[in-house]
Design a protein around this motif. Structure first.
Motif, PDB file in Angstrom:
ATOM      1  N   ALA A 612       2.387   2.108  66.526  1.00  0.00           N
ATOM      2  CA  ALA A 612       2.910   3.316  65.868  1.00  0.00           C
ATOM      3  C   ALA A 612       2.493   4.560  66.625  1.00  0.00           C
ATOM      4  N   ILE A 613       1.225   4.573  67.128  1.00  0.00           N
ATOM      5  CA  ILE A 613       0.760   5.736  67.888  1.00  0.00           C
ATOM      6  C   ILE A 613       1.535   5.856  69.206  1.00  0.00           C
ATOM      7  N   PHE A 614       1.732   4.698  69.854  1.00  0.00           N
ATOM      8  CA  PHE A 614       2.480   4.698  71.115  1.00  0.00           C
ATOM      9  C   PHE A 614       3.902   5.211  70.912  1.00  0.00           C
ATOM     10  N   LEU A 615       4.580   4.726  69.907  1.00  0.00           N
ATOM     11  CA  LEU A 615       5.963   5.160  69.636  1.00  0.00           C
ATOM     12  C   LEU A 615       6.004   6.645  69.296  1.00  0.00           C
ATOM     13  N   GLY A 616       5.018   7.079  68.501  1.00  0.00           N
ATOM     14  CA  GLY A 616       4.991   8.496  68.154  1.00  0.00           C
ATOM     15  C   GLY A 616       4.767   9.373  69.357  1.00  0.00           C
ATOM     16  N   ALA A 617       3.823   8.931  70.257  1.00  0.00           N
ATOM     17  CA  ALA A 617       3.545   9.726  71.458  1.00  0.00           C
ATOM     18  C   ALA A 617       4.757   9.737  72.382  1.00  0.00           C
ATOM     19  N   THR A 618       5.432   8.568  72.500  1.00  0.00           N
ATOM     20  CA  THR A 618       6.628   8.483  73.337  1.00  0.00           C
ATOM     21  C   THR A 618       7.713   9.428  72.831  1.00  0.00           C
ATOM     22  N   MET A 619       7.929   9.470  71.514  1.00  0.00           N
ATOM     23  CA  MET A 619       8.943  10.362  70.927  1.00  0.00           C
ATOM     24  C   MET A 619       8.571  11.818  71.170  1.00  0.00           C
ATOM     25  N   LEU A 620       7.267  12.121  71.094  1.00  0.00           N
ATOM     26  CA  LEU A 620       6.829  13.500  71.305  1.00  0.00           C
ATOM     27  C   LEU A 620       7.083  13.915  72.758  1.00  0.00           C
TER      28      LEU A 620
END
Length: 630
Positions: A612-620
């Motif tokens: 979830a952190i990885f996906l959130g950082a990627t989206m950011l």
């Protein structure tokens, strides 16, 4: 301040506490303690009365403040007692007749295993009624008022193993609660508009209240009086209350509970005098009830229920007189006092008949008892003559005075009230002759296993004393205006000079006696000159059917209050279930469902959180790149 006025109340109250809290250890002597405490209370009341006689009429008011009860900035009520010309009459009636009933109960309840508890409840009843009439403010009166209601519930339902007795006790309690609401509302309005609950404070502030407010206060007080004194429309409990032991019936009907409403009206006389509309309501209630009770009494075969209907009617006379105003207050109290003697004697006589007839109450199973029970016959007979107003017995003076006061009201109002009172006198003579003849005359109609016999001395002596009161109390109170002069500081009896019946007094007395004689003649012709059936009704008509069913009083209450109340309750339940509960439960389901969905995001696995952190950082990062390119 009178010394130790509180002893009048505390003596029977202490007896009640000892007997009810002492348990079986007091079984052997509890009944003797109960009698002793009420006799001592009567003696102390006599001593206080003797002291009042030594004072000038304006100074015959004794006060005693025991403690501060409600200490508030806006409402300060002391627990105080007041003994004046009015309250001392009730104190002497309650304690004297109450003591005789206690003595009578020693024989009547001799074989009852719960006799000690019975006497404890009797003592509680007497103490509560004494507080009611001796309080110097409406809050103290209310405390005694509720105490009387509690004691009546305990005594009417004393034989609670009998379903009829348990039901009657609940009925009396509930109907009286309706009246109690009236007294509570009256006190609230007094405090809100007059700023006081003491008698002196309320009466002194009447000029500051509007006519509309005083009328509402009076109507609330009248509702309270209707409940306690079994006046229309709150009369339905009185007949059922006969399920209790007969001494209870005598105490309720003669010396305590049903007289409380009359006391409340007379004590609140200045408030009623300031609101003519409310006084009119009082006389209407009295006139309707005296006829209502008399008609019901004409058709009852149960001796106690016939006497109960009679009480309803006689209290109606008192309420009618009190509603006339200051001229009728003393007359109402006179009939209350004489009624206390002859009605107590009649109920104790009925209990004596039941004692000798194996608890049979159906008069169709009596007949010819004058030979088997001569003392009961003689004492009951004097009570009979007193209640129908035969001269020179007690009722002749008090009931005739009410009839004269009714006619003296003047105009159409006086004619209607006087006619109602005359008709009630004729009906009283009829139904009481019916009771007398069916019980003591004619051929025996006993069951084969009945063996009628005279009651023991402990029961007959109180009956004889009450018979003497039936004989002479009226003359003692009426001749020379004795009671009227005595009550003048409280009831302002000078107003009686303003009212006089039309025509000479002897003419109205002659008319009254003629109507009474006709009632006696019709009663004897109907039940003494022909055999009495032991099975079906002697004569049947719509009026008789209605009278046997208490003029459909219960049916009216069920149709007007019970069924609409049930429908309203069901409707409110539906509203609560379908709307209020549905809304609350919907919110709960929404919150619960949302919580369930949110909870699923919390898996507890580190890899899920890292993803979830990885996906959130990627989206950011993607959003930042897109922003740069734009």
């Amino acid at each position: 301040m009178a010394p130790l006025m509180w002893l009048v109340i505390v003596l029977p109250l202490a007896g009640a506490a000892i007997m009810l809290l002492g348990g079986k250890r007091t079984d052997a002597w509890g009944h003797l303690l109960g009698c002793a405490t009420v006799l001592m209370s009567f003696g102390w009341g006599l001593w206080l009365f003797a002291g009042m006689l030594q004072r000038a009429a304006p100074d015959r008011v004794l006060h005693e403040t025991l403690f501060t009860w409600v200490p508030m900035a806006t409402l300060n009520v002391d627990f105080g007692l007041q003994l004046d010309a009015l309250s001392v009459c009730f104190v002497l009636l309650i304690t004297s007749v109450g003591a005789l009933i206690h003595l009578y109960s020693i024989g009547y309840m001799r074989d009852d295993p719960a006799r000690r508890r019975f006497f404890g409840n009797l003592n509680l009843f007497v103490a509560a009624m004494l507080l009611l009439v001796m309080a110097d403010n409406y809050l103290g009166l209310y405390l005694g008022w509720e105490g009387v209601g509690l004691a009546s519930y305990l005594l009417i339902g004393f034989w609670s193993d009998r379903p009829a007795a348990a039901t009657a006790a609940k009925k009396a309690f509930i109907v009286n609660r309706v009246g109690d609401v009236g007294l509570a509302l009256a006190m609230m309005m007094m405090f809100a508009n007059l700023g006081n609950l003491s008698y002196a404070g309320v009466f002194g502030q009447l000029a500051s209240a509007s006519q509309h407010t005083l009328t509402l206060i009076d109507l609330a007080l009248l509702l309270a009086a209707c409940g306690k004194s079994a006046q229309v429309p709150l009369q339905s409990w009185l007949g059922d209350a006969m399920e209790g032991p007969t001494p209870v019936s005598a105490l309720i009907h003669a010396a305590t509970m049903v007289t409380a409403g009359v006391y409340l009206i007379v004590r609140s006389g200045p408030v009623f005098d300031a609101a003519p509309i409310a006084r009119t309501a009082v006389v209407i209630v009295g006139a309707v009830t005296l006829l209502f009770g008399a008609i019901v009494g004409c058709a009852k075969d149960d001796i106690k229920k016939a006497l109960a209907a009679s009480t309803m009617s006689q209290i109606g006379y008192m309420v009618l007189a009190a509603g006339v105003g200051p001229a009728g207050y003393a007359v109402a109290i006179m009939h209350l006092l004489t009624h206390g003697f002859f009605k107590a004697g009649l109920f104790l006589g009925a209990g004596s008949v039941m004692h000798g007839m194996d608890d049979e109450t159906d008069m169709r199973r009596y007949g010819g008892l004058r030979r088997a029970m001569p003392i009961t016959f003689a004492t009951f007979g004097l009570g009979y003559l007193a209640i129908i107003g035969a001269p020179p017995l007690a009722g002749f003076y008090s009931k005739d005075a009410i009839i004269e006061t009714a006619f003296a009201a003047g105009g159409i109002r006086g004619a209607l009230l006087g006619t109602a009172a005359l008709l009630g006198a004729g009906l009283t003579a009829f139904y009481m002759t019916r009771v007398m003849v069916m019980t003591f005359f004619g051929q025996p109609r006993w069951r084969p296993d009945s063996h009628p016999h005279e009651s023991p001395v402990v029961m007959t002596v109180p009956m004889m004393v009450l018979a003497l009161g039936s004989l002479g109390a009226g003359a003692a109170l009426a001749v020379g205006g004795t009671l009227q002069r005595w009550l003048q500081p409280v009831t302002d009896a000078n107003h009686s000079a303003e009212l006089a019946p039309p025509g000479p007094g002897w003419a109205l007395t002659g008319i009254t006696l003629t109507i009474v004689a006709l009632g006696v003649a019709v009663g004897y012709r109907s039940y003494g000159a022909r055999p009495v059936s032991t099975a079906a009704s002697e004569w049947v008509s719509i009026l008789v059917v209605a009278a046997r069913r208490d003029l459909f009083g219960d049916s009216v209450n069920e149709a007007a209050f019970m069924r609409p109340g049930q429908r309203l309750s069901r409707h409110l339940v539906d509203v609560e279930r379908l709307r209020i509960d549905a809304a609350v439960e919907g919110i709960a389901r929404l919150v619960g469902g949302g919580s369930t969905q949110i909870r699923r995001a919390q898996t507890g696995f580190a890899r899920s959180y890292a993803l979830a952190i990885f996906l959130g950082a990627t989206m950011l990062l993607l959003s930042m790149v897109v922003g740069k390119l734009a």
